[in-house]
Design a protein around this motif. Structure first.
Motif, PDB file in Angstrom:
ATOM      1  N   LYS A 100     -18.213  82.705  28.765  1.00 55.43           N
ATOM      2  CA  LYS A 100     -18.151  81.867  29.956  1.00 55.43           C
ATOM      3  C   LYS A 100     -19.449  82.022  30.728  1.00 55.43           C
ATOM      4  CE  LYS A 100     -15.308  81.070  34.118  1.00 55.43           C
ATOM      5  NZ  LYS A 100     -14.083  81.503  34.845  1.00 55.43           N
ATOM      6  N   VAL A 101     -19.913  80.934  31.330  1.00 59.39           N
ATOM      7  CA  VAL A 101     -21.161  80.998  32.079  1.00 59.39           C
ATOM      8  C   VAL A 101     -21.004  80.275  33.411  1.00 59.39           C
ATOM      9  CG1 VAL A 101     -22.181  78.886  31.090  1.00 59.39           C
ATOM     10  CG2 VAL A 101     -23.671  80.708  31.916  1.00 59.39           C
ATOM     11  N   ARG A 102     -21.661  80.822  34.441  1.00 58.11           N
ATOM     12  CA  ARG A 102     -21.800  80.132  35.721  1.00 58.11           C
ATOM     13  C   ARG A 102     -23.282  79.861  35.932  1.00 58.11           C
ATOM     14  NH1 ARG A 102     -17.727  82.654  40.193  1.00 58.11           N
ATOM     15  NH2 ARG A 102     -18.423  80.759  41.281  1.00 58.11           N
ATOM     16  N   ILE A 103     -23.581  78.661  36.423  1.00 57.56           N
ATOM     17  CA  ILE A 103     -24.955  78.162  36.493  1.00 57.56           C
ATOM     18  C   ILE A 103     -25.295  77.851  37.948  1.00 57.56           C
ATOM     19  CG2 ILE A 103     -26.543  76.378  35.697  1.00 57.56           C
ATOM     20  CD1 ILE A 103     -24.524  75.892  33.356  1.00 57.56           C
ATOM     21  N   PHE A 104     -26.402  78.407  38.425  1.00 57.77           N
ATOM     22  CA  PHE A 104     -26.811  78.208  39.815  1.00 57.77           C
ATOM     23  C   PHE A 104     -28.250  77.720  39.883  1.00 57.77           C
ATOM     24  CE2 PHE A 104     -23.265  81.041  40.122  1.00 57.77           C
ATOM     25  CZ  PHE A 104     -22.685  80.822  41.371  1.00 57.77           C
ATOM     26  N   THR A 105     -28.510  76.749  40.759  1.00 55.89           N
ATOM     27  CA  THR A 105     -29.862  76.456  41.216  1.00 55.89           C
ATOM     28  C   THR A 105     -30.137  77.390  42.394  1.00 55.89           C
ATOM     29  OG1 THR A 105     -29.314  74.833  42.923  1.00 55.89           O
ATOM     30  CG2 THR A 105     -29.409  74.031  40.648  1.00 55.89           C
ATOM     31  N   PRO A 106     -31.333  77.369  42.963  1.00 56.63           N
ATOM     32  CA  PRO A 106     -31.559  78.167  44.175  1.00 56.63           C
ATOM     33  C   PRO A 106     -30.672  77.748  45.349  1.00 56.63           C
ATOM     34  CG  PRO A 106     -33.650  77.617  43.168  1.00 56.63           C
ATOM     35  CD  PRO A 106     -32.608  76.825  42.436  1.00 56.63           C
TER      36      PRO A 106
ATOM     37  N   GLY B 138     -28.244  71.445  31.106  1.00 58.89           N
ATOM     38  CA  GLY B 138     -28.641  71.517  29.708  1.00 58.89           C
ATOM     39  C   GLY B 138     -29.476  72.720  29.333  1.00 58.89           C
ATOM     40  N   HIS B 139     -30.631  72.901  30.022  1.00 59.95           N
ATOM     41  CA  HIS B 139     -31.509  73.992  29.591  1.00 59.95           C
ATOM     42  C   HIS B 139     -30.881  75.360  29.836  1.00 59.95           C
ATOM     43  CE1 HIS B 139     -33.427  75.406  33.408  1.00 59.95           C
ATOM     44  NE2 HIS B 139     -33.973  76.346  32.657  1.00 59.95           N
ATOM     45  N   PRO B 140     -30.069  75.570  30.901  1.00 60.93           N
ATOM     46  CA  PRO B 140     -29.380  76.858  31.026  1.00 60.93           C
ATOM     47  C   PRO B 140     -28.353  77.099  29.928  1.00 60.93           C
ATOM     48  CG  PRO B 140     -29.456  75.725  33.123  1.00 60.93           C
ATOM     49  CD  PRO B 140     -29.894  74.737  32.096  1.00 60.93           C
ATOM     50  N   THR B 141     -27.711  76.016  29.464  1.00 63.08           N
ATOM     51  CA  THR B 141     -26.741  76.154  28.382  1.00 63.08           C
ATOM     52  C   THR B 141     -27.424  76.631  27.109  1.00 63.08           C
ATOM     53  OG1 THR B 141     -25.209  74.520  29.277  1.00 63.08           O
ATOM     54  CG2 THR B 141     -25.166  74.849  26.896  1.00 63.08           C
ATOM     55  N   LEU B 142     -28.509  75.985  26.730  1.00 64.73           N
ATOM     56  CA  LEU B 142     -29.195  76.372  25.492  1.00 64.73           C
ATOM     57  C   LEU B 142     -29.881  77.728  25.650  1.00 64.73           C
ATOM     58  CD1 LEU B 142     -30.735  72.999  24.243  1.00 64.73           C
ATOM     59  CD2 LEU B 142     -28.490  74.002  23.794  1.00 64.73           C
ATOM     60  N   GLY B 143     -30.469  77.997  26.802  1.00 62.80           N
ATOM     61  CA  GLY B 143     -31.136  79.284  27.021  1.00 62.80           C
ATOM     62  C   GLY B 143     -30.172  80.446  27.009  1.00 62.80           C
ATOM     63  N   THR B 144     -29.002  80.269  27.620  1.00 65.79           N
ATOM     64  CA  THR B 144     -27.995  81.332  27.626  1.00 65.79           C
ATOM     65  C   THR B 144     -27.472  81.587  26.222  1.00 65.79           C
ATOM     66  OG1 THR B 144     -27.358  80.747  29.882  1.00 65.79           O
ATOM     67  CG2 THR B 144     -25.780  82.027  28.603  1.00 65.79           C
TER      68      THR B 144
END
Length: 294
Positions: free
Chosen positions: A60-66, A74-80
Protein backbone atom coordinates in the motif's frame (compact mmCIF):
# COMPACT_ATOMS: atom_id res chain seq x y z
CA UNK A 1 15.76 2.67 11.28
CA UNK A 2 13.82 2.30 8.03
CA UNK A 3 15.05 2.54 4.45
CA UNK A 4 14.73 5.60 2.26
CA UNK A 5 15.34 5.78 -1.50
CA UNK A 6 15.22 8.57 -4.03
CA UNK A 7 14.35 7.17 -7.43
CA UNK A 8 14.61 9.00 -10.75
CA UNK A 9 11.64 8.06 -12.94
CA UNK A 10 11.09 8.12 -16.71
CA UNK A 11 14.81 8.01 -17.39
CA UNK A 12 17.72 5.56 -17.28
CA UNK A 13 20.20 8.41 -16.74
CA UNK A 14 20.57 9.69 -13.20
CA UNK A 15 19.31 13.22 -12.54
CA UNK A 16 17.50 13.53 -15.90
CA UNK A 17 14.01 12.31 -14.92
CA UNK A 18 11.61 13.09 -12.11
CA UNK A 19 12.76 12.09 -8.61
CA UNK A 20 10.41 10.61 -6.04
CA UNK A 21 11.29 10.19 -2.37
CA UNK A 22 10.26 6.73 -1.14
CA UNK A 23 9.96 6.03 2.59
CA UNK A 24 9.75 2.35 3.55
CA UNK A 25 7.90 0.89 6.57
CA UNK A 26 5.89 4.05 7.15
CA UNK A 27 2.90 2.57 9.03
CA UNK A 28 3.96 4.40 12.19
CA UNK A 29 3.73 7.85 10.57
CA UNK A 30 0.60 9.98 10.83
CA UNK A 31 -0.86 11.80 7.84
CA UNK A 32 0.40 15.08 9.31
CA UNK A 33 3.94 13.68 9.64
CA UNK A 34 3.84 12.40 6.06
CA UNK A 35 2.75 15.79 4.81
CA UNK A 36 5.49 17.50 6.81
CA UNK A 37 8.12 15.17 5.32
CA UNK A 38 6.78 15.72 1.79
CA UNK A 39 6.97 19.47 2.30
CA UNK A 40 10.54 19.08 3.53
CA UNK A 41 11.72 16.91 0.61
CA UNK A 42 10.19 19.57 -1.67
CA UNK A 43 9.87 17.11 -4.55
CA UNK A 44 6.80 16.99 -6.75
CA UNK A 45 5.81 13.79 -4.89
CA UNK A 46 6.91 11.77 -1.88
CA UNK A 47 5.58 8.27 -1.14
CA UNK A 48 5.16 6.24 2.02
CA UNK A 49 5.02 2.44 1.88
CA UNK A 50 2.56 0.69 4.18
CA UNK A 51 1.52 -2.90 4.77
CA UNK A 52 -1.14 -4.03 2.26
CA UNK A 53 -4.73 -4.34 3.45
CA UNK A 54 -5.43 -7.54 1.52
CA UNK A 55 -3.40 -10.49 0.17
CA UNK A 56 -4.41 -9.42 -3.34
CA UNK A 57 -2.12 -6.39 -3.22
CA UNK A 58 1.68 -6.31 -3.03
CA UNK A 59 1.89 -3.16 -0.89
CA UNK A 60 0.00 0.00 0.00
CA UNK A 61 1.25 3.49 -0.76
CA UNK A 62 0.27 7.03 0.20
CA UNK A 63 1.35 9.81 -2.16
CA UNK A 64 1.93 13.44 -1.15
CA UNK A 65 2.89 16.61 -2.97
CA UNK A 66 4.40 19.38 -0.82
CA UNK A 67 0.85 20.71 -0.43
CA UNK A 68 -1.58 17.78 -0.31
CA UNK A 69 -2.20 14.03 -0.56
CA UNK A 70 -3.01 12.47 -3.95
CA UNK A 71 -5.14 9.39 -4.56
CA UNK A 72 -2.93 8.40 -7.52
CA UNK A 73 0.05 9.67 -9.46
CA UNK A 74 2.13 8.05 -12.16
CA UNK A 75 5.81 8.67 -11.48
CA UNK A 76 5.45 7.94 -7.71
CA UNK A 77 3.71 4.67 -8.56
CA UNK A 78 6.49 3.48 -10.85
CA UNK A 79 9.27 4.85 -8.62
CA UNK A 80 7.89 3.18 -5.51
CA UNK A 81 7.47 -0.13 -7.33
CA UNK A 82 11.05 0.07 -8.60
CA UNK A 83 12.39 0.82 -5.11
CA UNK A 84 10.58 -2.21 -3.68
CA UNK A 85 11.75 -4.49 -6.49
CA UNK A 86 15.33 -3.32 -6.02
CA UNK A 87 15.09 -3.96 -2.26
CA UNK A 88 13.63 -7.44 -3.02
CA UNK A 89 10.55 -6.60 -0.94
CA UNK A 90 8.00 -7.64 -3.61
CA UNK A 91 7.58 -10.19 -6.40
CA UNK A 92 5.33 -10.47 -9.43
CA UNK A 93 2.17 -12.51 -9.03
CA UNK A 94 1.06 -15.47 -11.15
CA UNK A 95 0.00 -13.07 -13.92
CA UNK A 96 3.41 -11.38 -13.99
CA UNK A 97 2.00 -8.26 -12.31
CA UNK A 98 2.55 -6.23 -9.16
CA UNK A 99 -0.59 -4.77 -7.60
CA UNK A 100 -0.31 -1.46 -5.74
CA UNK A 101 -2.98 -0.35 -3.29
CA UNK A 102 -3.57 3.41 -3.16
CA UNK A 103 -6.29 5.98 -2.68
CA UNK A 104 -7.63 5.48 -6.22
CA UNK A 105 -7.90 1.70 -5.75
CA UNK A 106 -5.64 -1.05 -6.98
CA UNK A 107 -3.12 -0.26 -9.71
CA UNK A 108 -1.58 -3.02 -11.82
CA UNK A 109 2.10 -2.62 -12.72
CA UNK A 110 3.86 -4.87 -15.23
CA UNK A 111 7.66 -5.17 -15.28
CA UNK A 112 8.74 -5.56 -18.90
CA UNK A 113 12.16 -7.16 -19.38
CA UNK A 114 14.59 -9.20 -17.33
CA UNK A 115 13.95 -8.77 -13.61
CA UNK A 116 17.54 -9.88 -12.95
CA UNK A 117 18.69 -6.60 -14.53
CA UNK A 118 16.40 -3.95 -13.10
CA UNK A 119 18.16 -1.05 -14.80
CA UNK A 120 17.17 -2.48 -18.19
CA UNK A 121 13.47 -3.00 -17.54
CA UNK A 122 10.43 -0.84 -18.20
CA UNK A 123 7.62 -0.56 -15.69
CA UNK A 124 4.13 -0.14 -17.12
CA UNK A 125 1.08 0.80 -15.08
CA UNK A 126 -2.55 0.62 -16.04
CA UNK A 127 -4.31 3.87 -15.18
CA UNK A 128 -6.98 3.04 -12.57
CA UNK A 129 -9.54 5.49 -13.95
CA UNK A 130 -10.10 8.43 -16.27
CA UNK A 131 -13.09 10.70 -16.73
CA UNK A 132 -13.65 13.61 -19.10
CA UNK A 133 -15.28 16.90 -18.14
CA UNK A 134 -16.14 19.98 -20.16
CA UNK A 135 -14.22 23.19 -19.44
CA UNK A 136 -16.40 26.29 -19.22
CA UNK A 137 -16.08 29.25 -21.57
CA UNK A 138 -15.00 31.39 -18.61
CA UNK A 139 -12.24 28.92 -17.74
CA UNK A 140 -11.08 28.79 -21.36
CA UNK A 141 -10.76 32.58 -21.33
CA UNK A 142 -8.71 32.32 -18.12
CA UNK A 143 -6.45 29.72 -19.77
CA UNK A 144 -5.96 31.95 -22.80
CA UNK A 145 -4.88 34.86 -20.61
CA UNK A 146 -2.52 32.94 -18.34
CA UNK A 147 -0.84 31.23 -21.31
CA UNK A 148 -0.67 34.50 -23.23
CA UNK A 149 -2.21 32.83 -26.29
CA UNK A 150 -5.35 33.68 -28.27
CA UNK A 151 -7.97 30.94 -28.17
CA UNK A 152 -7.44 30.03 -31.83
CA UNK A 153 -3.88 28.89 -30.93
CA UNK A 154 -5.08 25.83 -28.98
CA UNK A 155 -7.84 23.23 -29.17
CA UNK A 156 -10.79 23.35 -26.78
CA UNK A 157 -9.34 22.19 -23.44
CA UNK A 158 -10.73 19.09 -21.72
CA UNK A 159 -10.49 18.28 -18.02
CA UNK A 160 -9.22 14.71 -17.59
CA UNK A 161 -9.73 13.41 -14.07
CA UNK A 162 -7.25 10.62 -13.49
CA UNK A 163 -6.77 11.01 -9.76
CA UNK A 164 -5.14 14.40 -10.38
CA UNK A 165 -7.36 16.73 -12.42
CA UNK A 166 -5.40 17.81 -15.49
CA UNK A 167 -6.80 20.27 -17.99
CA UNK A 168 -5.35 19.05 -21.27
CA UNK A 169 -4.51 21.90 -23.65
CA UNK A 170 -3.39 20.85 -27.14
CA UNK A 171 -1.26 23.39 -28.99
CA UNK A 172 -0.47 23.40 -32.70
CA UNK A 173 2.89 21.61 -32.34
CA UNK A 174 5.61 20.54 -29.94
CA UNK A 175 7.67 23.69 -30.36
CA UNK A 176 4.69 25.78 -29.26
CA UNK A 177 4.63 23.79 -26.02
CA UNK A 178 8.34 24.41 -25.48
CA UNK A 179 7.86 28.13 -26.11
CA UNK A 180 5.20 28.55 -23.39
CA UNK A 181 5.85 31.00 -20.55
CA UNK A 182 2.69 30.69 -18.43
CA UNK A 183 1.77 33.12 -15.68
CA UNK A 184 2.20 30.85 -12.64
CA UNK A 185 0.50 33.26 -10.25
CA UNK A 186 -2.58 33.40 -12.45
CA UNK A 187 -2.53 29.62 -12.92
CA UNK A 188 -2.41 29.16 -9.15
CA UNK A 189 -5.49 31.32 -8.75
CA UNK A 190 -7.32 29.66 -11.64
CA UNK A 191 -6.49 26.13 -10.42
CA UNK A 192 -7.86 26.94 -6.95
CA UNK A 193 -10.90 28.64 -8.48
CA UNK A 194 -11.91 25.58 -10.54
CA UNK A 195 -10.45 22.80 -8.41
CA UNK A 196 -7.85 21.71 -10.96
CA UNK A 197 -4.48 20.12 -10.30
CA UNK A 198 -3.08 22.19 -13.15
CA UNK A 199 -2.52 22.29 -16.91
CA UNK A 200 -1.18 19.48 -19.12
CA UNK A 201 -0.01 21.18 -22.32
CA UNK A 202 0.76 18.97 -25.32
CA UNK A 203 1.84 19.29 -28.95
CA UNK A 204 2.93 16.79 -31.57
CA UNK A 205 6.39 16.64 -33.11
CA UNK A 206 5.61 14.57 -36.21
CA UNK A 207 2.82 14.19 -38.75
CA UNK A 208 2.05 10.63 -37.62
CA UNK A 209 1.06 11.90 -34.18
CA UNK A 210 3.28 9.39 -32.36
CA UNK A 211 5.85 11.81 -30.86
CA UNK A 212 4.67 14.46 -28.43
CA UNK A 213 6.02 17.22 -26.22
CA UNK A 214 4.32 17.61 -22.83
CA UNK A 215 4.64 20.14 -20.02
CA UNK A 216 2.63 19.95 -16.80
CA UNK A 217 2.18 23.04 -14.63
CA UNK A 218 0.74 22.71 -11.10
CA UNK A 219 1.83 25.75 -9.07
CA UNK A 220 -1.20 25.44 -6.77
CA UNK A 221 0.31 22.11 -5.66
CA UNK A 222 3.70 23.81 -5.17
CA UNK A 223 4.95 22.16 -8.40
CA UNK A 224 5.54 25.01 -10.89
CA UNK A 225 6.61 22.57 -13.63
CA UNK A 226 6.70 18.80 -13.28
CA UNK A 227 9.89 17.29 -14.76
CA UNK A 228 8.05 14.12 -15.89
CA UNK A 229 4.41 13.45 -15.14
CA UNK A 230 2.99 9.93 -15.30
CA UNK A 231 -0.59 10.97 -14.60
CA UNK A 232 -0.15 13.65 -17.25
CA UNK A 233 0.96 10.98 -19.72
CA UNK A 234 -2.13 8.99 -18.79
CA UNK A 235 -4.28 12.07 -19.34
CA UNK A 236 -2.60 12.61 -22.73
CA UNK A 237 -3.30 9.02 -23.77
CA UNK A 238 -6.91 9.18 -22.57
CA UNK A 239 -7.45 12.51 -24.33
CA UNK A 240 -5.83 11.58 -27.65
CA UNK A 241 -6.65 7.89 -27.82
CA UNK A 242 -10.11 7.76 -26.24
CA UNK A 243 -11.63 11.26 -26.27
CA UNK A 244 -10.43 12.30 -29.74
CA UNK A 245 -9.97 9.01 -31.60
CA UNK A 246 -12.10 6.51 -29.71
CA UNK A 247 -9.52 3.86 -30.46
CA UNK A 248 -6.03 2.51 -29.95
CA UNK A 249 -2.82 4.50 -29.96
CA UNK A 250 0.80 4.65 -28.82
CA UNK A 251 2.24 8.04 -27.85
CA UNK A 252 5.94 8.66 -27.20
CA UNK A 253 6.36 11.69 -24.96
CA UNK A 254 9.31 14.00 -24.23
CA UNK A 255 9.22 16.10 -21.09
CA UNK A 256 11.47 18.28 -18.94
CA UNK A 257 13.50 19.87 -21.71
CA UNK A 258 12.89 23.42 -20.45
CA UNK A 259 14.17 22.59 -16.95
CA UNK A 260 17.31 20.62 -17.88
CA UNK A 261 15.74 17.16 -17.78
CA UNK A 262 15.42 14.54 -20.50
CA UNK A 263 12.47 12.36 -19.59
CA UNK A 264 10.77 9.84 -21.87
CA UNK A 265 7.31 8.40 -21.31
CA UNK A 266 5.06 6.14 -23.36
CA UNK A 267 1.27 6.18 -23.13
CA UNK A 268 -0.60 3.33 -24.81
CA UNK A 269 -4.35 2.95 -25.35
CA UNK A 270 -5.79 -0.53 -25.93
CA UNK A 271 -9.31 -2.02 -26.02
CA UNK A 272 -10.24 -3.66 -22.72
CA UNK A 273 -10.03 -7.42 -22.77
CA UNK A 274 -13.00 -8.21 -20.52
CA UNK A 275 -15.35 -5.25 -21.00
CA UNK A 276 -16.24 -2.35 -23.27
CA UNK A 277 -14.02 0.69 -23.47
CA UNK A 278 -10.28 1.24 -23.45
CA UNK A 279 -7.44 0.88 -20.99
CA UNK A 280 -4.69 3.49 -20.76
CA UNK A 281 -1.14 2.45 -19.85
CA UNK A 282 1.93 4.51 -18.96
CA UNK A 283 5.45 3.11 -19.29
CA UNK A 284 8.99 4.20 -18.49
CA UNK A 285 12.37 3.45 -16.91
CA UNK A 286 13.54 4.18 -13.37
CA UNK A 287 16.91 4.34 -11.61
CA UNK A 288 17.86 4.86 -7.95
CA UNK A 289 19.98 7.90 -7.18
CA UNK A 290 20.09 7.87 -3.34
CA UNK A 291 19.73 5.13 -0.73
CA UNK A 292 19.71 5.81 3.01
CA UNK A 293 17.78 5.55 6.25
CA UNK A 294 15.44 7.72 8.28
Amino acid sequence: MSMFKQVDVFTNTKFKGNPVAVFFDADHLSKEEMQQIARWTNLSETTFILKPSTPATSYKVRIFTPATELSFAGHPTLGTCFALLEAKRIQVNSKGLIVQECGAGNVEIEPIGNLEDLNSIDLQLRVPRYDFHQVSDEAIEDISQLLGLPKDQFDTPVLVEIGPKWVVVRLKDGQSVLDLEPNHGALTDVSIKYGWTGLCTIGQHNDEGTKWEMRNFAPAEMVPEDPACGSGAGALGAYLGVHQKGGEGVYHISQGNKINRDAHLVSTVKPRVDSEGFDVFVKGHAITTITGFY
